[in-house]
Design a protein around this motif. Sequence first.
Motif, PDB file in Angstrom:
ATOM      1  N   LYS A   1      39.098 -22.879  -7.161  1.00 10.65           N
ATOM      2  CA  LYS A   1      38.250 -23.286  -6.139  1.00 10.65           C
ATOM      3  C   LYS A   1      38.865 -22.770  -4.779  1.00 10.65           C
ATOM      4  O   LYS A   1      38.306 -22.056  -3.825  1.00 10.65           O
ATOM      5  CB  LYS A   1      37.873 -24.681  -6.132  1.00 10.65           C
ATOM      6  CG  LYS A   1      36.659 -25.053  -5.645  1.00 10.65           C
ATOM      7  CD  LYS A   1      36.169 -26.449  -5.764  1.00 10.65           C
ATOM      8  CE  LYS A   1      35.942 -27.230  -4.767  1.00 10.65           C
ATOM      9  NZ  LYS A   1      35.888 -28.566  -4.678  1.00 10.65           N
ATOM     10  N   LEU A   2      40.262 -23.179  -4.440  1.00 15.22           N
ATOM     11  CA  LEU A   2      41.017 -23.082  -3.209  1.00 15.22           C
ATOM     12  C   LEU A   2      40.979 -21.457  -3.053  1.00 15.22           C
ATOM     13  O   LEU A   2      41.067 -21.050  -1.855  1.00 15.22           O
ATOM     14  CB  LEU A   2      42.106 -23.907  -3.258  1.00 15.22           C
ATOM     15  CG  LEU A   2      41.489 -25.524  -3.066  1.00 15.22           C
ATOM     16  CD1 LEU A   2      42.796 -26.394  -3.178  1.00 15.22           C
ATOM     17  CD2 LEU A   2      40.995 -25.819  -1.705  1.00 15.22           C
TER      18      LEU A   2
ATOM     19  N   ARG B   1      39.648 -19.034  -4.078  1.00 20.29           N
ATOM     20  CA  ARG B   1      38.447 -18.533  -3.332  1.00 20.29           C
ATOM     21  C   ARG B   1      38.056 -18.753  -2.200  1.00 20.29           C
ATOM     22  O   ARG B   1      37.721 -17.639  -1.357  1.00 20.29           O
ATOM     23  CB  ARG B   1      37.136 -18.975  -4.403  1.00 20.29           C
ATOM     24  CG  ARG B   1      36.986 -18.108  -5.913  1.00 20.29           C
ATOM     25  CD  ARG B   1      35.525 -18.512  -6.274  1.00 20.29           C
ATOM     26  NE  ARG B   1      35.079 -19.781  -6.414  1.00 20.29           N
ATOM     27  CZ  ARG B   1      35.379 -20.409  -7.747  1.00 20.29           C
ATOM     28  NH1 ARG B   1      35.883 -19.809  -8.753  1.00 20.29           N
ATOM     29  NH2 ARG B   1      34.954 -21.626  -7.731  1.00 20.29           N
ATOM     30  N   LYS B   2      38.251 -19.935  -1.599  1.00 21.03           N
ATOM     31  CA  LYS B   2      38.050 -20.167  -0.388  1.00 21.03           C
ATOM     32  C   LYS B   2      38.962 -19.767   0.716  1.00 21.03           C
ATOM     33  O   LYS B   2      38.677 -19.221   1.574  1.00 21.03           O
ATOM     34  CB  LYS B   2      38.099 -21.701  -0.345  1.00 21.03           C
ATOM     35  CG  LYS B   2      37.749 -22.640   0.983  1.00 21.03           C
ATOM     36  CD  LYS B   2      37.713 -23.952   0.980  1.00 21.03           C
ATOM     37  CE  LYS B   2      37.482 -24.473   2.395  1.00 21.03           C
ATOM     38  NZ  LYS B   2      37.807 -25.964   2.365  1.00 21.03           N
ATOM     39  N   TYR B   3      40.204 -19.505   0.260  1.00 17.00           N
ATOM     40  CA  TYR B   3      41.124 -19.153   1.241  1.00 17.00           C
ATOM     41  C   TYR B   3      41.853 -17.624   0.909  1.00 17.00           C
ATOM     42  O   TYR B   3      42.838 -17.136   1.508  1.00 17.00           O
ATOM     43  CB  TYR B   3      42.552 -20.003   0.964  1.00 17.00           C
ATOM     44  CG  TYR B   3      42.294 -21.125   1.803  1.00 17.00           C
ATOM     45  CD1 TYR B   3      42.286 -22.545   0.952  1.00 17.00           C
ATOM     46  CD2 TYR B   3      41.589 -21.747   3.024  1.00 17.00           C
ATOM     47  CE1 TYR B   3      42.088 -23.949   1.467  1.00 17.00           C
ATOM     48  CE2 TYR B   3      41.459 -22.669   3.704  1.00 17.00           C
ATOM     49  CZ  TYR B   3      41.606 -23.688   2.881  1.00 17.00           C
ATOM     50  OH  TYR B   3      41.308 -25.283   3.575  1.00 17.00           O
TER      51      TYR B   3
ATOM     52  N   SER C   1      38.241 -14.971   3.062  1.00 16.50           N
ATOM     53  CA  SER C   1      37.986 -16.027   3.935  1.00 16.50           C
ATOM     54  C   SER C   1      37.935 -15.464   5.393  1.00 16.50           C
ATOM     55  O   SER C   1      38.641 -14.470   5.690  1.00 16.50           O
ATOM     56  CB  SER C   1      39.136 -16.868   3.730  1.00 16.50           C
ATOM     57  OG  SER C   1      39.253 -17.964   4.727  1.00 16.50           O
TER      58      SER C   1
ATOM     59  N   GLU D   1      38.471 -17.862   7.952  1.00 12.80           N
ATOM     60  CA  GLU D   1      39.333 -18.797   8.515  1.00 12.80           C
ATOM     61  C   GLU D   1      40.528 -18.003   9.079  1.00 12.80           C
ATOM     62  O   GLU D   1      41.070 -17.374   8.445  1.00 12.80           O
ATOM     63  CB  GLU D   1      39.755 -20.045   7.561  1.00 12.80           C
ATOM     64  CG  GLU D   1      38.486 -20.641   7.179  1.00 12.80           C
ATOM     65  CD  GLU D   1      38.771 -21.963   6.502  1.00 12.80           C
ATOM     66  OE1 GLU D   1      39.750 -22.584   6.857  1.00 12.80           O
ATOM     67  OE2 GLU D   1      38.143 -22.294   5.598  1.00 12.80           O
TER      68      GLU D   1
ATOM     69  N   ALA E   1      43.830 -18.241   7.013  1.00 11.63           N
ATOM     70  CA  ALA E   1      43.750 -17.980   5.631  1.00 11.63           C
ATOM     71  C   ALA E   1      45.219 -17.771   4.819  1.00 11.63           C
ATOM     72  O   ALA E   1      45.294 -18.253   3.926  1.00 11.63           O
ATOM     73  CB  ALA E   1      42.614 -17.411   5.181  1.00 11.63           C
TER      74      ALA E   1
END
Lengths: 316, 107
Positions: free
Chosen positions: A27-28, A30-32, A37, A39, A42
Amino acid sequence: MQYKDYYKIMDLSRDASQDEVKRAYRKLARKYHPDVSKEADAEAKFKELGEAYEVLKDPEKRAAYNQLGANWKSGQDFKPPPNWDEGFEFKGGGFTGGDNSEFSDFFEQLFGRAGFQSAHAGRKTSEHLRGQDSHAKIHIDLEDSYRGATRNISLSTPEMSTQGELLVKHRSLNVKIPKGIKPGQHIKLAGQGNPGLGSGEAGDLFLEIVFNNHPLYRVAEADVYLDLPVTPWEAALGAKIKVPIPDGSVELKIPPNSRQGSKLRLTGRGLPTKVPGNFFVELQIVLPLASTDQAIEVYQNMQQTLGFNPRESMGV
Amino acid sequence: MPMNPHDPSLVHTGTIIEDEPLTLVQLCRACGTHAEWVISLVEEGIIEPDGKEIHLWRFSGVSLVRVRSALNLQRDLGVNLAGIGLALDLMEQLKTLRSRLNVTGHC
């Protein structure tokens, strides 16, 4: 050196299951993931995540990390307590294929910088790394398993010279073959694998047991099979005959009216494993040729006396 | 005088893996691979250790052979986990059938 709270990084409780660790990482990640990302930090977060996952997904490293205790705060000045890693072994096995070259000092201090697979390529000889385990097959005869034996095996081992060149060294080794070994089993010889780097200890050698084909016997697991030629009268009338077995011979009683292909079992006379295998004798009825007048007369007598039709069940 | 482990006249006595099965760490080391990959093989049912908890897992020589074959399948052919499981099972069946043919004398 700053303490790192890997559970916090992965947003997990300390009692999270391995499945939860895996899910949290996916999950993380994919996010970072830097490619995905938006962000600002990231990349740094993704690296941190990779490092946390490296520790928490590996039961061995995770257990050792847990042993440090739960009272440390992220960023707190940290020094590993003496013998904190007693009973754990990280050299080699635990490292994943992930790029750990950019892991934190905290990680390196605890788990080393290994990355075992790449250990032999271009490493400085001042490092001390355990040698890789190596594998080979060793061919033995059936009798070796019955009696136990010593066999010689030739090995080629890659070795690093002091100049960092890869050399292939040939050597031979005498190996004790324990009584009762089965095909496909492995013998582990500690310290006979590839040499370590520096003062690192050598790896282990794993030898897979392969049985040579035998002119008389066949082996399946711990059971041994023999095709035994018998005369028609031995099969029909019953007989006591001498049968070869790998560790000598036995008297075998053939019951009357034995058929072609009948299997007789000698319990416990197979390979001498902990629970010894069985020895199976399969009867092969051999016909004498009708090559003399007397032999022809015997067959003619049988024909007239027995009136036997082996094709009765075929309706002809 | 301590024995030289490289003395060519020395007879080496090893341990049979089936008598002393391998831990996860030992299996990883023997195959030159990492724990996560071996765990995924277990999750896929490709190898079956004795013992319920990961730290109690014990692997036989069969697992050793299967992990090494799995690594080769992945490295050489780019086969994924499901494919590795299928290939290893079919290879295993083929081996069993071949040895059965051999035992019944038709090979």
